[in-house]
Design a protein around this motif. Structure first.
Motif, PDB file in Angstrom:
ATOM      1  N   ASN A   1       0.831  -1.207   0.000  1.00  0.00           N
ATOM      2  CA  ASN A   1       0.000   0.000   0.000  1.00  0.00           C
ATOM      3  C   ASN A   1       0.865   1.257   0.000  1.00  0.00           C
TER       4      ASN A   1
ATOM      5  N   LYS B   1       2.276   1.694  -3.463  1.00  0.00           N
ATOM      6  CA  LYS B   1       1.213   2.184  -4.349  1.00  0.00           C
ATOM      7  C   LYS B   1       0.928   3.662  -4.075  1.00  0.00           C
TER       8      LYS B   1
ATOM      9  N   LYS C   1       3.827   5.866  -5.454  1.00  0.00           N
ATOM     10  CA  LYS C   1       3.824   5.907  -6.918  1.00  0.00           C
ATOM     11  C   LYS C   1       2.647   6.727  -7.443  1.00  0.00           C
ATOM     12  N   SER C   2       1.447   6.470  -6.949  1.00  0.00           N
ATOM     13  CA  SER C   2       0.277   7.161  -7.485  1.00  0.00           C
ATOM     14  C   SER C   2       0.255   8.632  -7.088  1.00  0.00           C
ATOM     15  N   ARG C   3       0.618   8.944  -5.846  1.00  0.00           N
ATOM     16  CA  ARG C   3       0.614  10.342  -5.413  1.00  0.00           C
ATOM     17  C   ARG C   3       1.692  11.139  -6.147  1.00  0.00           C
ATOM     18  N   SER C   4       2.825  10.532  -6.355  1.00  0.00           N
ATOM     19  CA  SER C   4       3.911  11.217  -7.054  1.00  0.00           C
ATOM     20  C   SER C   4       3.551  11.485  -8.513  1.00  0.00           C
ATOM     21  N   SER C   5       3.075  10.469  -9.213  1.00  0.00           N
ATOM     22  CA  SER C   5       2.750  10.659 -10.631  1.00  0.00           C
ATOM     23  C   SER C   5       1.578  11.622 -10.802  1.00  0.00           C
ATOM     24  N   TYR C   6       0.598  11.545  -9.934  1.00  0.00           N
ATOM     25  CA  TYR C   6      -0.547  12.459 -10.005  1.00  0.00           C
ATOM     26  C   TYR C   6      -0.114  13.887  -9.687  1.00  0.00           C
TER      27      TYR C   6
ATOM     28  N   TYR D   1      -7.031  17.803  -6.651  1.00  0.00           N
ATOM     29  CA  TYR D   1      -6.035  17.077  -5.858  1.00  0.00           C
ATOM     30  C   TYR D   1      -6.576  16.753  -4.463  1.00  0.00           C
TER      31      TYR D   1
ATOM     32  N   ARG E   1      -9.061  13.824  -4.488  1.00  0.00           N
ATOM     33  CA  ARG E   1      -8.415  12.507  -4.606  1.00  0.00           C
ATOM     34  C   ARG E   1      -7.625  12.166  -3.344  1.00  0.00           C
TER      35      ARG E   1
ATOM     36  N   GLU F   1      -8.765   8.469  -2.059  1.00  0.00           N
ATOM     37  CA  GLU F   1      -7.825   7.382  -2.335  1.00  0.00           C
ATOM     38  C   GLU F   1      -6.580   7.431  -1.453  1.00  0.00           C
ATOM     39  N   PHE F   2      -5.936   8.596  -1.371  1.00  0.00           N
ATOM     40  CA  PHE F   2      -4.675   8.686  -0.643  1.00  0.00           C
ATOM     41  C   PHE F   2      -4.874   8.503   0.858  1.00  0.00           C
TER      42      PHE F   2
END
Length: 109
Positions: free
Chosen positions: A14, A17, A20-25, A81, A84, A88-89
Motif C-alpha cells: 500500500n 502504491k 507511486k500514485s501520489r507522485s505521478s498524479y 487534488y 483525490r 484514495e490517498f
C-alpha cells in the motif's frame, strides 16, 4: 522499534502504491499548472498586442479573462487534488498505519 516500523511501512504494498500514485498524479497536475502559468506569462511577454486587444466592442482586453482563467484553473486543480487525496490517498494511508501497527502487510482491495 522505530526501524522495525519504518521497514514494515516501506515493505507495505500500500505504501509503494501510495508513493507511486501520489507522485505521478502530483507531477501531472504540476505540469498542467506550469503550462497554464508559463503560457500566460509568455503571452504577456511576447504577444502584448493580443493581450491588449479588446474583446468585441467593449473595453475589456483579452488579458483580463485569461488572467481570471489562470486563477480559476489553479483553484480547480487544487480541488481536484484535495478530492483525490481525501478519498484514495487517505484510505491508503489508513491501511498503511493499520498494517504497521499490526505488523502485517495486507494488500488493500
Amino acid at each position: 522499534m522505530e526501524d522495525d516500523i519504518v521497514q514494515r511501512v516501506k515493505a507495505d504494498p500500500n505504501y509503494q502504491k501510495l508513493v507511486k500514485s501520489r507522485s505521478s498524479y502530483g507531477w501531472l497536475l504540476t505540469w498542467a499548472v506550469m503550462i497554464v502559468y508559463y503560457g500566460f506569462t509568455l503571452l504577456n511577454a511576447f504577444d502584448k498586442e493580443f493581450m491588449a486587444s479588446k474583446i468585441g466592442t467593449g473595453v475589456m482586453s483579452w488579458g483580463v479573462p485569461l488572467g481570471l482563467f489562470v486563477i480559476l484553473f489553479t483553484i480547480a486543480v487544487t480541488g481536484i487534488y484535495v478530492r483525490r487525496a481525501n478519498s484514495e490517498f487517505d484510505a491508503l494511508t489508513d491501511a498503511i498505519q493499520r498494517n504497521a501497527a499490526s505488523g502485517k502487510e495486507k494488500v488493500r482491495a
